[in-house]
Design an enzyme around this catalytic site. Structure first.
Site, PDB file in Angstrom:
ATOM      1  N   ASP A  16       0.848  -1.192   0.000  1.00 13.49           N
ATOM      2  CA  ASP A  16       0.000   0.000   0.000  1.00 13.49           C
ATOM      3  C   ASP A  16       0.881   1.238   0.000  1.00 13.49           C
ATOM      4  O   ASP A  16       2.102   1.149  -0.148  1.00 13.49           O
ATOM      5  CB  ASP A  16      -0.965  -0.019   1.186  1.00 13.49           C
ATOM      6  CG  ASP A  16      -0.269  -0.084   2.530  1.00 13.49           C
ATOM      7  OD1 ASP A  16       0.939   0.239   2.612  1.00 13.49           O
ATOM      8  OD2 ASP A  16      -0.930  -0.462   3.503  1.00 13.49           O
ATOM      9  N   GLN A  17       0.288   2.390   0.203  1.00  6.08           N
ATOM     10  CA  GLN A  17       1.042   3.636   0.137  1.00  6.08           C
ATOM     11  C   GLN A  17       2.073   3.753   1.265  1.00  6.08           C
ATOM     12  O   GLN A  17       3.010   4.526   1.167  1.00  6.08           O
ATOM     13  CB  GLN A  17       0.083   4.829   0.180  1.00  6.08           C
ATOM     14  CG  GLN A  17       0.751   6.113  -0.233  1.00  6.08           C
ATOM     15  CD  GLN A  17      -0.241   7.178  -0.611  1.00  6.08           C
ATOM     16  OE1 GLN A  17      -1.442   6.982  -0.525  1.00  6.08           O
ATOM     17  NE2 GLN A  17       0.257   8.321  -1.036  1.00  6.08           N
TER      18      GLN A  17
END
Length: 142
Positions: A16-17
């Site tokens: 994810d980020q």
């Protein structure tokens, strides 16, 4: 039965980020480890399906212990916890393959259905698979 863990290297698209593996991917890894466990036990999933038996997930748990990062290799161990010819539960441990650090634990619960989605009793429909499951459960508890 002592099965070998399923090995997986975390892919970029699984992160994810925050640059860590997104929590949903652990559930996918559980499935991969379960399929591998069944293969090693002598119950290849494709052979099960050819016999008209499907094995849906009816429950899942996951507890995240530490983060898995991009390119990290994890070892996912699967262990048969419960089996009664109608349902079974498998537990999982996801560990860093190099250090052994625990990343995640979890379980999946399953039942056996025919192609019409009707529950079946494995010992009646596939006694050979029933014998394998029972033997694996005994071995896990020794």
């Amino acid at each position: 039965m002592k099965s070998k863990p399923y090995l997986h290297r975390a892919k970029y698209y699984e992160t994810d980020q925050m640059a860590i593996v997104h929590h949903s991917n652990y559930i996918r890894w559980f499935e991969d480890a379960r399929i591998e466990w069944m293969e090693q036990a002598g119950i290849p999933y494709d052979a099960v399906e050819k016999r008209g038996i499907i094995i849906p997930v009816i429950g899942v748990t996951a507890e995240y212990r530490s983060m898995t990062h991009f390119r990290e290799q994890v070892a996912v161990s699967a262990r048969l916890e419960q089996y009664n010819s109608v349902r079974f539960t498998i537990s999982y441990e996801v560990r860093n393959a190099e250090t052994g650090e625990l990343r995640c634990t979890g379980t999946t619960s399953h039942c056996f259905l025919d192609r019409d989605y009707k529950p079946i009793i494995l010992r009646k429909v596939a006694p050979d698979y029933d014998t394998v499951f029972k033997g694996a459960l005994r071995a896990e508890n020794e």
